[in-house]
Design a protein around this motif. Structure first.
Motif, PDB file in Angstrom:
ATOM      1  N   GLU A  47       0.814  -1.207   0.000  1.00 28.93           N
ATOM      2  CA  GLU A  47       0.000   0.000   0.000  1.00 28.93           C
ATOM      3  C   GLU A  47       0.852   1.262   0.000  1.00 28.93           C
ATOM      4  N   HIS A  48       2.089   1.170   0.466  1.00 28.89           N
ATOM      5  CA  HIS A  48       2.944   2.363   0.538  1.00 28.89           C
ATOM      6  C   HIS A  48       4.324   2.005  -0.003  1.00 28.89           C
ATOM      7  N   PRO A  49       4.661   2.461  -1.223  1.00 31.25           N
ATOM      8  CA  PRO A  49       5.887   1.990  -1.890  1.00 31.25           C
ATOM      9  C   PRO A  49       7.176   2.443  -1.212  1.00 31.25           C
ATOM     10  N   HIS A  50       7.098   3.426  -0.298  1.00 32.67           N
ATOM     11  CA  HIS A  50       8.322   3.931   0.331  1.00 32.67           C
ATOM     12  C   HIS A  50       8.653   3.229   1.658  1.00 32.67           C
ATOM     13  N   THR A  51       7.825   2.263   2.056  1.00 30.89           N
ATOM     14  CA  THR A  51       8.097   1.501   3.285  1.00 30.89           C
ATOM     15  C   THR A  51       9.369   0.660   3.093  1.00 30.89           C
ATOM     16  N   ARG A  52      10.303   0.751   4.045  1.00 32.73           N
ATOM     17  CA  ARG A  52      11.516  -0.071   3.930  1.00 32.73           C
ATOM     18  C   ARG A  52      12.254  -0.147   5.278  1.00 32.73           C
ATOM     19  N   LEU A  53      13.266  -1.010   5.303  1.00 28.42           N
ATOM     20  CA  LEU A  53      14.076  -1.243   6.510  1.00 28.42           C
ATOM     21  C   LEU A  53      15.552  -1.248   6.089  1.00 28.42           C
ATOM     22  N   GLU A  54      16.384  -0.480   6.826  1.00 25.86           N
ATOM     23  CA  GLU A  54      17.815  -0.447   6.565  1.00 25.86           C
ATOM     24  C   GLU A  54      18.576  -0.837   7.843  1.00 25.86           C
ATOM     25  N   ILE A  55      19.538  -1.768   7.710  1.00 24.29           N
ATOM     26  CA  ILE A  55      20.365  -2.192   8.847  1.00 24.29           C
ATOM     27  C   ILE A  55      21.825  -2.151   8.377  1.00 24.29           C
ATOM     28  N   ARG A  56      22.672  -1.471   9.138  1.00 29.23           N
ATOM     29  CA  ARG A  56      24.068  -1.380   8.731  1.00 29.23           C
ATOM     30  C   ARG A  56      24.984  -1.302   9.958  1.00 29.23           C
ATOM     31  N   GLU A  57      26.269  -1.629   9.712  1.00 30.35           N
ATOM     32  CA  GLU A  57      27.302  -1.501  10.741  1.00 30.35           C
ATOM     33  C   GLU A  57      27.749  -0.039  10.814  1.00 30.35           C
ATOM     34  N   ARG A  58      28.000   0.469  11.996  1.00 26.87           N
ATOM     35  CA  ARG A  58      28.514   1.837  12.126  1.00 26.87           C
ATOM     36  C   ARG A  58      29.989   1.895  11.683  1.00 26.87           C
ATOM     37  N   GLU A  59      30.380   3.058  11.123  1.00 25.84           N
ATOM     38  CA  GLU A  59      31.781   3.262  10.750  1.00 25.84           C
ATOM     39  C   GLU A  59      32.618   3.466  12.022  1.00 25.84           C
ATOM     40  N   VAL A  60      33.511   2.540  12.288  1.00 25.84           N
ATOM     41  CA  VAL A  60      34.257   2.569  13.548  1.00 25.84           C
ATOM     42  C   VAL A  60      35.102   3.832  13.676  1.00 25.84           C
ATOM     43  N   ASN A  61      35.712   4.261  12.589  1.00 22.14           N
ATOM     44  CA  ASN A  61      36.623   5.413  12.641  1.00 22.14           C
ATOM     45  C   ASN A  61      35.893   6.732  12.871  1.00 22.14           C
ATOM     46  N   THR A  62      34.685   6.869  12.307  1.00 27.27           N
ATOM     47  CA  THR A  62      33.956   8.157  12.383  1.00 27.27           C
ATOM     48  C   THR A  62      32.799   8.140  13.357  1.00 27.27           C
ATOM     49  N   GLU A  63      32.162   6.994  13.492  1.00 26.04           N
ATOM     50  CA  GLU A  63      30.953   6.934  14.325  1.00 26.04           C
ATOM     51  C   GLU A  63      31.139   6.104  15.594  1.00 26.04           C
ATOM     52  N   GLY A  64      32.164   5.295  15.628  1.00 21.59           N
ATOM     53  CA  GLY A  64      32.332   4.390  16.754  1.00 21.59           C
ATOM     54  C   GLY A  64      31.711   3.048  16.440  1.00 21.59           C
ATOM     55  N   GLN A  65      31.909   2.070  17.326  1.00 19.28           N
ATOM     56  CA  GLN A  65      31.400   0.739  17.062  1.00 19.28           C
ATOM     57  C   GLN A  65      29.888   0.677  17.295  1.00 19.28           C
ATOM     58  N   GLY A  66      29.250  -0.372  16.775  1.00 22.85           N
ATOM     59  CA  GLY A  66      27.828  -0.565  16.999  1.00 22.85           C
ATOM     60  C   GLY A  66      27.066  -0.763  15.699  1.00 22.85           C
ATOM     61  N   CYS A  67      25.746  -0.608  15.788  1.00 22.07           N
ATOM     62  CA  CYS A  67      24.846  -0.904  14.677  1.00 22.07           C
ATOM     63  C   CYS A  67      23.803   0.205  14.560  1.00 22.07           C
ATOM     64  N   VAL A  68      23.321   0.435  13.312  1.00 25.29           N
ATOM     65  CA  VAL A  68      22.268   1.427  13.045  1.00 25.29           C
ATOM     66  C   VAL A  68      21.136   0.723  12.300  1.00 25.29           C
ATOM     67  N   VAL A  69      19.899   0.903  12.798  1.00 24.19           N
ATOM     68  CA  VAL A  69      18.694   0.385  12.137  1.00 24.19           C
ATOM     69  C   VAL A  69      17.788   1.570  11.830  1.00 24.19           C
ATOM     70  N   ILE A  70      17.356   1.671  10.565  1.00 25.25           N
ATOM     71  CA  ILE A  70      16.442   2.754  10.162  1.00 25.25           C
ATOM     72  C   ILE A  70      15.175   2.116   9.595  1.00 25.25           C
ATOM     73  N   VAL A  71      14.022   2.452  10.206  1.00 26.17           N
ATOM     74  CA  VAL A  71      12.724   1.917   9.772  1.00 26.17           C
ATOM     75  C   VAL A  71      11.898   3.079   9.208  1.00 26.17           C
ATOM     76  N   TYR A  72      11.414   2.911   7.988  1.00 28.58           N
ATOM     77  CA  TYR A  72      10.554   3.915   7.335  1.00 28.58           C
ATOM     78  C   TYR A  72       9.104   3.431   7.462  1.00 28.58           C
ATOM     79  N   ILE A  73       8.355   4.063   8.362  1.00 25.05           N
ATOM     80  CA  ILE A  73       7.018   3.592   8.740  1.00 25.05           C
ATOM     81  C   ILE A  73       5.959   4.475   8.071  1.00 25.05           C
ATOM     82  N   PRO A  74       4.991   3.887   7.329  1.00 22.37           N
ATOM     83  CA  PRO A  74       3.918   4.717   6.729  1.00 22.37           C
ATOM     84  C   PRO A  74       2.993   5.255   7.812  1.00 22.37           C
ATOM     85  N   LEU A  75       2.603   6.514   7.679  1.00 24.57           N
ATOM     86  CA  LEU A  75       1.695   7.138   8.647  1.00 24.57           C
ATOM     87  C   LEU A  75       0.258   6.767   8.329  1.00 24.57           C
ATOM     88  N   SER A  76      -0.548   6.539   9.378  1.00 23.71           N
ATOM     89  CA  SER A  76      -1.935   6.131   9.188  1.00 23.71           C
ATOM     90  C   SER A  76      -2.794   7.366   8.954  1.00 23.71           C
TER      91      SER A  76
END
Length: 646
Positions: A617-646
């Motif tokens: 129903e909403h073509p822009h819905t998506r999920l992004e998961i990536r490793e953080r850049e250790v040198n610039t961002e530090g260690q860890g993980c980033v998750v971005i969820v694009y949620i359609p508004l009701s």
């Protein structure tokens, strides 16, 4: 072009008189309308039969008889299709629009109601324009404030022209609805205007109370005014607030209007609960339960609501024995409520399918009638051609017959295609509904991970054994509140961003307690993000669980964990962007450490399935998961969820 008001027939007058008795004597109301229908049948008036069917449909809607409501609305549409009478077509469109609204088919409901609204406006039938205009404004709310206001204001204008107190109250409630929404959603400047408008509405209604048939509308006016008082500046006008609720309660009991009674008692109890007068609040909630038990039917929604309020009250009083006693009937009635809701969804889906199939048949009949009329014209043409000569007649007859035979063949082919399309619609509707219900059940089962529950209860046990009772009670209260929020939100189509943040905050704090406060967290929203935005519930928690379980928990004891959650609105694509960041061990290290008994999250898999359904129903819905850049961002993980508004 304006069509002047038609002379109302005797059949319509009798049907209208019967319809007016639907609240006071439903049996006499239906009998009088059936007499009007028999008169229309005796007079062989298809237009009057369509109007009588429409009134019968609306009466059965008031009685919540879906099968009879559907039958009469469709008969009205079928009968109106056989006539050119504009008034009959307006009534049929009104009945069909109300039916579609009742079974949650808003798009079709708007189409029919707008058609009825336009026809009645051309007929200068101001009373019907007022009722239908108000209903249209409710259908546009809350999606389009501009159209909600447009049709509500127009309805009030038509109601004023009609001079009927019933219509005036109905239209003023529609106007008051958008005023109430503005006043209670962050625009305090609207509060004095809304209060003044509802006071005037009630004053006008009380002056003409005997002429107002729908007592539920009067009760709604009292409830809305009470809501305004409760959400207004402090201290509130307690005397006026309680007066409104007393009048609403009396109306709900006298005329057996469940939603009015439930709202009145619930608001009073909530007011005393917030005020700290727990005994009065408890008495009100128990009084509501006792009153329900005296009735021949059981309102599971109402019983669950009252026991839920009693649970909240017991929690505030820290009476956990009472909390447990109230929780048992609350769970039972909540399950019954959920079963009724599921059954209603299935019935509405079936009704929508059957209604669509019959509408297609009505259109086919209209095409067949049009073809028959053209065939009559063909006969007249042949008679005229006979006067010009036998040869010309033969040629004309031959080619015209061939032309209409081709049209008839095309119509039959179209009918076959429509039947095939309806079969495909039935299959698709049932499959989608089954997928949705299955996903909902699995979502409810997945939100409270057994591993998390076991650890939470183990921590509580440890605190009790260490005699750290205050911390144990705090932990138990958070755990109970989280369980309740998850259960409630699992059965909702959407919730506000503020409610989602509250649930996530409670969940993260429980995880902090479970992991001995080994990490910190931070939740923030962009400055231009409205926390009243509505989103699908329980989408984000599985990703927080992964961040804590696989990212922060394995961190060395010398490192302090940090979990951040940020929300921002993308107005261009109508999305809410949720960014989850942790400084844990990262994706690569987490995969390396996995063992055979590693934690597996069913909730994450189900969330992926929910996002896939939303993507349709909403073509822009998506999920992004990536490793953080250790040198610039530090260690860890980033998750971005694009949620359609009701």
């Amino acid at each position: 072009m304006i069509i002047r008001a038609q002379e109302i027939s005797l059949c319509e007058k009798n049907a209208s008189a019967g319809y007016a008795q639907r609240f006071t004597d439903s049996t006499a109301s239906i009998q009088l309308q059936l007499q009007a229908l028999r008169l229309a049948e005796a007079q062989k008036s298809n237009a009057d039969q369509a109007i009588c069917y429409a009134y019968l449909a609306m009466t059965h809607r008031r009685l919540l008889h879906l099968q009879a409501f559907t039958q009469y609305a469709e008969l009205s549409g079928q009968m109106a299709a056989t006539t050119t009478d504009d008034r009959a077509k307006a009534f049929a469109a009104w009945a069909m629009g109300s039916l579609k609204s009742y079974i949650d088919d808003k798009s079709r409901a708007l189409d029919y109601l707008l058609e009825a609204y336009g026809r009645f406006a051309r007929l200068e039938a101001y009373d019907h324009c007022a009722k239908i205009g108000a209903d249209i404004s409710y259908l546009f709310s809350p999606g389009s404030e501009e159209k909600t206001k447009k049709y509500a204001d127009a309805a009030l204008g038509y109601a004023t022209k009609s001079g009927d107190p019933e219509n005036i109250l109905h239209a003023r409630l529609a106007v008051g609805s958008y005023l109430l929404d503005r006043a209670t959603t962050g625009d305090p400047g609207q509060w004095p205007d809304a209060i003044a408008f509802f006071r005037q509405t009630i004053a006008l209604a009380e002056q003409a109370e005997k002429k107002i048939i729908s007592k539920s509308n009067l009760g709604i006016a009292y409830i809305n005014l009470a809501v305004l008082y409760m959400n207004g500046p402090r201290p509130i006008d307690e005397r006026s607030f309680l007066s409104c609720l007393e009048k609403a309660t009396a109306i709900g009991q006298q005329f057996d209007i469940k939603n009015i009674y439930r709202s009145a008692v619930g608001l009073r109890g909530q007011y005393y609960l917030e005020k700290g007068e727990y005994d009065i609040a408890e008495h009100l909630f128990k009084e509501g339960i006792a009153y329900q038990q005296t009735l021949p039917y059981k309102d599971n929604y109402l019983q669950a609501a009252f026991y839920g309020c009693l649970k909240d009250l017991a929690a505030r009083k820290k009476d956990y024995a009472a909390y447990y006693n109230y929780d048992i009937p609350f769970v039972r009635f909540n399950q019954l409520k959920y079963d009724e809701s599921t059954q209603r969804i299935l019935q509405n889906a079936d009704a929508r399918f059957e209604s669509d199939k019959k509408i297609t048949r009505i259109r086919q009949l209209e095409q067949e009638n049009q073809l028959q009329r053209k065939n009559k014209l063909l006969g007249y043409g042949i008679s005229a051609v006979l006067l010009a000569g036998l040869v010309f007649m033969y040629r004309s007859y031959y080619y015209r017959q061939r032309y209409y035979q081709n049209r008839e063949d095309m119509l039959q082919q179209q009918q076959a295609n429509d039947q095939l399309r309806m079969q495909l619609m039935e299959k698709e509707t049932l499959e989608n509904l089954a997928d949705k219900l299955s996903l909902e059940r699995r979502l409810l089962q997945s939100q409270m991970d057994p591993h998390f529950i076991f650890n939470a209860l183990g921590n509580i046990q440890g605190m009790i054994l260490q005699q750290d009772n205050q911390l144990a009670l705090a932990y138990l209260s958070k755990f109970a509140r989280l369980s309740r929020q998850v259960l409630e939100h699992s059965r909702m189509e959407n919730i506000t961003l503020a409610e989602e943040i509250a649930t996530l905050t409670n969940y993260i704090e429980l995880q902090q307690l479970r992991l001995n406060n080994s990490f910190d967290y931070h939740i923030s929203c962009a400055d231009d993000t409205d926390q009243q935005l509505r989103i699908p519930p329980l989408l984000i928690q599985p990703f927080l669980e992964n961040a804590v379980e696989h990212g922060l928990k394995p961190l060395a004891s010398s490192l302090r964990g940090l979990l951040t959650l940020h929300f921002a609105e993308n107005t261009t694509d109508h999305l809410l962007v949720c960014t989850i960041t942790d400084n844990g061990i990262g994706l690569t290290e987490s995969r390396r450490r996995k063992t055979n008994h590693a934690h597996h999250s069913l909730a994450t898999k189900i969330t992926d399935e929910r996002l896939q359904l939303m993507l349709k129903e909403h073509p822009h819905t998506r999920l992004e998961i990536r490793e953080r850049e250790v040198n610039t961002e530090g260690q860890g993980c980033v998750v971005i969820v694009y949620i359609p508004l009701s």
